[in-house]
Scaffold this active site. Structure first.
Site, PDB file in Angstrom:
ATOM      1  N   CYS A 101      -2.227  -0.615   7.511  1.00  0.00           N
ATOM      2  CA  CYS A 101      -1.386   0.579   7.448  1.00  0.00           C
ATOM      3  C   CYS A 101      -1.416   1.351   8.758  1.00  0.00           C
ATOM      4  CB  CYS A 101      -1.826   1.459   6.284  1.00  0.00           C
ATOM      5  SG  CYS A 101      -1.512   0.684   4.674  1.00  0.00           S
ATOM      6  N   CYS A 152      -5.987   1.912   6.010  1.00  0.00           N
ATOM      7  CA  CYS A 152      -6.643   0.663   6.393  1.00  0.00           C
ATOM      8  C   CYS A 152      -6.060   0.186   7.728  1.00  0.00           C
ATOM      9  CB  CYS A 152      -6.439  -0.399   5.313  1.00  0.00           C
ATOM     10  SG  CYS A 152      -4.747  -1.038   5.225  1.00  0.00           S
ATOM     11  N   GLU A 176       0.870   3.800   1.927  1.00  0.00           N
ATOM     12  CA  GLU A 176       1.360   4.171   3.253  1.00  0.00           C
ATOM     13  C   GLU A 176       2.563   3.318   3.652  1.00  0.00           C
ATOM     14  OE1 GLU A 176      -3.246   4.319   3.703  1.00  0.00           O
ATOM     15  OE2 GLU A 176      -1.782   3.295   2.443  1.00  0.00           O
ATOM     16  N   HIS A 199       0.844  -1.198   0.000  1.00  0.00           N
ATOM     17  CA  HIS A 199       0.000   0.000   0.000  1.00  0.00           C
ATOM     18  C   HIS A 199       0.875   1.242   0.000  1.00  0.00           C
ATOM     19  CE1 HIS A 199      -3.832  -2.018   1.863  1.00  0.00           C
ATOM     20  NE2 HIS A 199      -3.312  -2.720   0.860  1.00  0.00           N
TER      21      HIS A 199
END
Length: 149
Positions: free
Chosen positions: A89, A86, A58, A56
């Site tokens: 993260c 999420c 992040e 992701h």
């Protein structure tokens, strides 16, 4: 007085990363990490490119920022991300001890707020910065994906 380096300024940089993800066929989420008004990390989703569900924006930004700083803690740093982090993260951000998280659009289904994910006690989170732009990019991406299939 106009502040050149406000949340909108940095969120626009995160949106540029999201556009890069979009162009690569990745879910268009972008992130940057800032310390003392300096961008020290830029990232976007790479889950398809790397065939890695943990890639992701992040997560990529945390790693890049830690490398830039030469240490694993992101104290005094701010993460700007185009969508609410999420649970995965947010957990990584907890361990990084990041000071601030600023996100664009909410993720009502999978976001850390809905999932009641704990952030580090010293982390502050603010949402809704350029939310319409972030949301529109995501919607455009998924509409196009559905029309191609």
């Amino acid at each position: 007085m106009i502040k050149p380096y406000d949340d909108a300024y940095f969120m626009k940089r995160a949106l540029q990363e999201a556009e890069t993800a979009y162009e690569k066929g990745e879910v268009p989420i972008g992130a940057i990490v800032v310390v003392n008004n300096q961008i020290i990390a830029r990232a976007h989703n790479l889950t398809e490119t790397l065939n890695d569900v943990t890639a992701h924006a992040e997560m990529q930004a945390i790693t890049a920022a830690a490398n830039s700083l030469g240490g694993k803690y992101l104290i005094d740093c701010t993460l700007y991300v185009t969508i609410e982090p999420c649970q995965m993260c947010a957990g990584a951000l907890f361990w990084s001890q990041i000071s601030n998280i600023v996100y664009g659009a909410r993720d009502e289904l999978r976001g850390c707020i809905t999932m009641n994910t704990k952030l580090h006690p010293k982390t502050k989170m603010k949402g809704g910065v350029l939310a319409e732009e972030a949301s529109a990019l995501l919607k455009r991406f998924f509409i196009e994906k559905r029309n191609l299939n």
